[in-house]
Enzyme design. Structure first.
Site, PDB file in Angstrom:
ATOM      1  N   ASP A   1      -0.679   8.364  -3.030  1.00  0.00           N
ATOM      2  CA  ASP A   1       0.497   7.704  -2.436  1.00  0.00           C
ATOM      3  C   ASP A   1       1.705   8.079  -3.301  1.00  0.00           C
ATOM      4  O   ASP A   1       2.371   7.230  -3.897  1.00  0.00           O
ATOM      5  CB  ASP A   1       0.300   6.195  -2.386  1.00  0.00           C
ATOM      6  CG  ASP A   1       1.216   5.525  -1.367  1.00  0.00           C
ATOM      7  OD1 ASP A   1       2.023   6.237  -0.749  1.00  0.00           O
ATOM      8  OD2 ASP A   1       1.127   4.294  -1.214  1.00  0.00           O
TER       9      ASP A   1
ATOM     10  N   ASN B   1      -0.547  -2.230   2.009  1.00  0.00           N
ATOM     11  CA  ASN B   1       0.377  -3.182   1.396  1.00  0.00           C
ATOM     12  C   ASN B   1       1.833  -2.802   1.588  1.00  0.00           C
ATOM     13  O   ASN B   1       2.723  -3.409   0.991  1.00  0.00           O
ATOM     14  CB  ASN B   1       0.068  -3.343  -0.101  1.00  0.00           C
ATOM     15  CG  ASN B   1       0.233  -2.039  -0.871  1.00  0.00           C
ATOM     16  OD1 ASN B   1       0.472  -0.980  -0.296  1.00  0.00           O
ATOM     17  ND2 ASN B   1       0.098  -2.120  -2.185  1.00  0.00           N
ATOM     18  N   HIS B   2       2.117  -1.812   2.415  1.00  0.00           N
ATOM     19  CA  HIS B   2       3.503  -1.446   2.699  1.00  0.00           C
ATOM     20  C   HIS B   2       4.142  -2.531   3.567  1.00  0.00           C
ATOM     21  O   HIS B   2       3.482  -3.109   4.434  1.00  0.00           O
ATOM     22  CB  HIS B   2       3.570  -0.091   3.383  1.00  0.00           C
ATOM     23  CG  HIS B   2       3.130   1.032   2.489  1.00  0.00           C
ATOM     24  ND1 HIS B   2       2.859   2.300   2.956  1.00  0.00           N
ATOM     25  CD2 HIS B   2       2.900   1.080   1.149  1.00  0.00           C
ATOM     26  CE1 HIS B   2       2.490   3.084   1.949  1.00  0.00           C
ATOM     27  NE2 HIS B   2       2.506   2.348   0.845  1.00  0.00           N
TER      28      HIS B   2
ATOM     29  N   SER C   1       3.256 -10.762  -3.436  1.00  0.00           N
ATOM     30  CA  SER C   1       2.674 -10.603  -2.102  1.00  0.00           C
ATOM     31  C   SER C   1       3.450 -11.481  -1.125  1.00  0.00           C
ATOM     32  O   SER C   1       4.257 -12.318  -1.526  1.00  0.00           O
ATOM     33  CB  SER C   1       1.205 -11.025  -2.121  1.00  0.00           C
ATOM     34  OG  SER C   1       1.106 -12.394  -2.457  1.00  0.00           O
TER      35      SER C   1
ATOM     36  N   HIS D   1       4.679  -3.157 -11.528  1.00  0.00           N
ATOM     37  CA  HIS D   1       5.251  -2.814 -10.221  1.00  0.00           C
ATOM     38  C   HIS D   1       5.042  -3.901  -9.183  1.00  0.00           C
ATOM     39  O   HIS D   1       5.531  -3.773  -8.058  1.00  0.00           O
ATOM     40  CB  HIS D   1       4.660  -1.505  -9.714  1.00  0.00           C
ATOM     41  CG  HIS D   1       3.319  -1.619  -9.042  1.00  0.00           C
ATOM     42  ND1 HIS D   1       2.247  -2.275  -9.601  1.00  0.00           N
ATOM     43  CD2 HIS D   1       2.880  -1.139  -7.844  1.00  0.00           C
ATOM     44  CE1 HIS D   1       1.210  -2.198  -8.781  1.00  0.00           C
ATOM     45  NE2 HIS D   1       1.561  -1.521  -7.713  1.00  0.00           N
ATOM     46  N   GLY D   2       4.327  -4.969  -9.527  1.00  0.00           N
ATOM     47  CA  GLY D   2       4.094  -6.035  -8.559  1.00  0.00           C
ATOM     48  C   GLY D   2       3.057  -6.999  -9.079  1.00  0.00           C
ATOM     49  O   GLY D   2       2.782  -7.056 -10.284  1.00  0.00           O
TER      50      GLY D   2
END
Length: 394
Positions: free
Chosen positions: A74, A156-157, A300, A322-323
């Site tokens: 990705d 998860n996009h 999320s 990053h998350g």
């Protein structure tokens, strides 16, 4: 930094969390054993979890070599976020029509199903660079490359409308280089594996196969991966334009984009200077956080997200999380949770609440607030965002 692991036989491992699985730690040890990894060691962010070969949420600085599987497939995946001149009061009480308008404007889902839709053209520079790459590597001809520009993908996009701490409106979206980036990643991962076999190299994990600087494959990979990263930037830019156009068609209040706009990768490789050395820095599920640099750390759907400013921590190669990072795999999340859990955890968020997005519910991810607390030495929070609308590509 929560942990520093040192052994006589490998580079140190610097981890910004205590919440790490044994499998992820083993992957980090394998990475740290590679001879071309910088002596400062391997870095793991607070959202770290198992990946393919390299751990998701890792930063790997290497000298004259790159591991294609560490960059992943990705390529250039990341976030684009913009602040609008709108306030919460300017949004309608019912956000469903806006969600449907955005879903109609942005092609969603996996694969090349967008080929029948009118899609924007590659600009001349991107097109010409791709043709040069494909001339050397014909297997990189991707028939849907044109039809996936400006598309979200799946998993998860996402595309989200959020409110910050002052109830100002933000739009945030998450995607990458789509199928062509996936093809580039898989192609060079396999070439690296064949190189290892041809030269009789033994690796702790076959997915740690690498390309060495000075080889044709190394130069071609750098060229291709940089193209994919630029394609990902353009993909997000086009989607943001279409999302804002959809909002203008739906909302009654005119608006402008404010000065704060961020477009950052979190799956990529680039050459940087650290500790006086020119290194190839792979961020696999991590963002760059040089001093003063703005970044985006999404939670999320249903959790908070953060706009942050980097503190330039050399210990982390100027990086941060990053998350939220997955707590459970998609399969495990579907075993543990049901639609009622999804509905309860996304209460107040206009989004799909069906089986297709069940594995994306907040409980499938780590606690974003814990992630943020573990990296206070890496970034400072500039804005705290709360989603009110979420579009998924599932």
């Amino acid at each position: 930094m929560k942990q520093l692991i040192e052994t006589p036989t490998q580079r140190p491992i610097r981890i910004w969390t205590d919440n790490i699985s044994a499998d992820a730690l083993e992957q980090l040890r394998n990475l740290a054993s590679m001879p071309f990894v910088d002596p400062h060691g391997v870095v793991a962010m607070p959202d770290v979890h198992v990946g393919i070969g390299a751990t998701v949420g890792s930063v790997i600085a290497t000298d004259r070599a790159i591991i294609p599987a560490a960059v992943g497939v990705d390529i250039g995946c990341g976030i684009n976020a913009v602040k609008l001149s709108l306030h919460a009061d300017d949004l309608p009480d019912n956000l469903r029509p806006l969600r449907l308008q955005i879903e109609a404007a942005i092609p969603l889902g996996p694969g090349g199903a967008h080929k029948a839709k009118h899609m924007p053209a590659l600009d001349n520079a991107l097109r010409d660079r791709l043709r040069t790459i494909q001339a050397k590597h014909p297997k990189l001809n991707h028939k849907y490359v044109q039809h996936q520009l400006g598309t979200l993908g799946s998993g998860n996009h996402f595309i989200e409308v959020c409110l910050d701490e002052k109830d100002d409106v933000w739009v945030m979206l998450h995607s990458g280089s789509r199928g062509v980036g996936n093809l580039i990643g898989r192609y060079f991962i396999e070439r690296a594996k064949r190189k290892m076999e041809d030269h009789g190299h033994t690796l702790p994990d076959k997915n740690l196969a690498y390309l060495e600087d000075g080889s044709d494959d190394f130069a071609d990979y750098v060229e291709a991966v940089q193209w994919a990263q630029d394609y990902a930037f353009e993909n997000r830019r086009l989607m943001m334009d279409r999302t804002l156009a959809a909002m203008r068609r739906t909302l009654t209040t005119p608006f402008n984009v404010m000065d704060e706009a961020i477009n950052c990768h979190h799956n990529y490789v680039e050459q940087e200077e650290h500790f006086g050395r020119q290194l190839w820095v792979t961020r696999k599920g991590a963002i760059r956080a040089y001093e003063g640099e703005l970044g985006v750390i999404p939670g999320s759907m249903g959790q908070r997200s953060y706009i942050v400013r980097g503190k330039g921590s050399l210990d982390a190669y100027c990086s941060c999380a990053h998350g939220a990072g997955r707590e459970y795999s998609r399969t495990e999340a579907r075993k543990r949770f049901d639609i009622e859990d999804l509905m309860a955890q996304t209460e107040g968020v206009e989004c799909r609440k069906d089986a297709a997005v069940l594995d994306e519910l907040p409980s499938a991810y780590k606690d974003i607030d814990e992630v943020m607390a573990n990296q206070e030495d890496l970034v400072e929070v500039v804005h705290t965002l709360k989603q009110v609308l979420c579009v998924k590509g599932a």
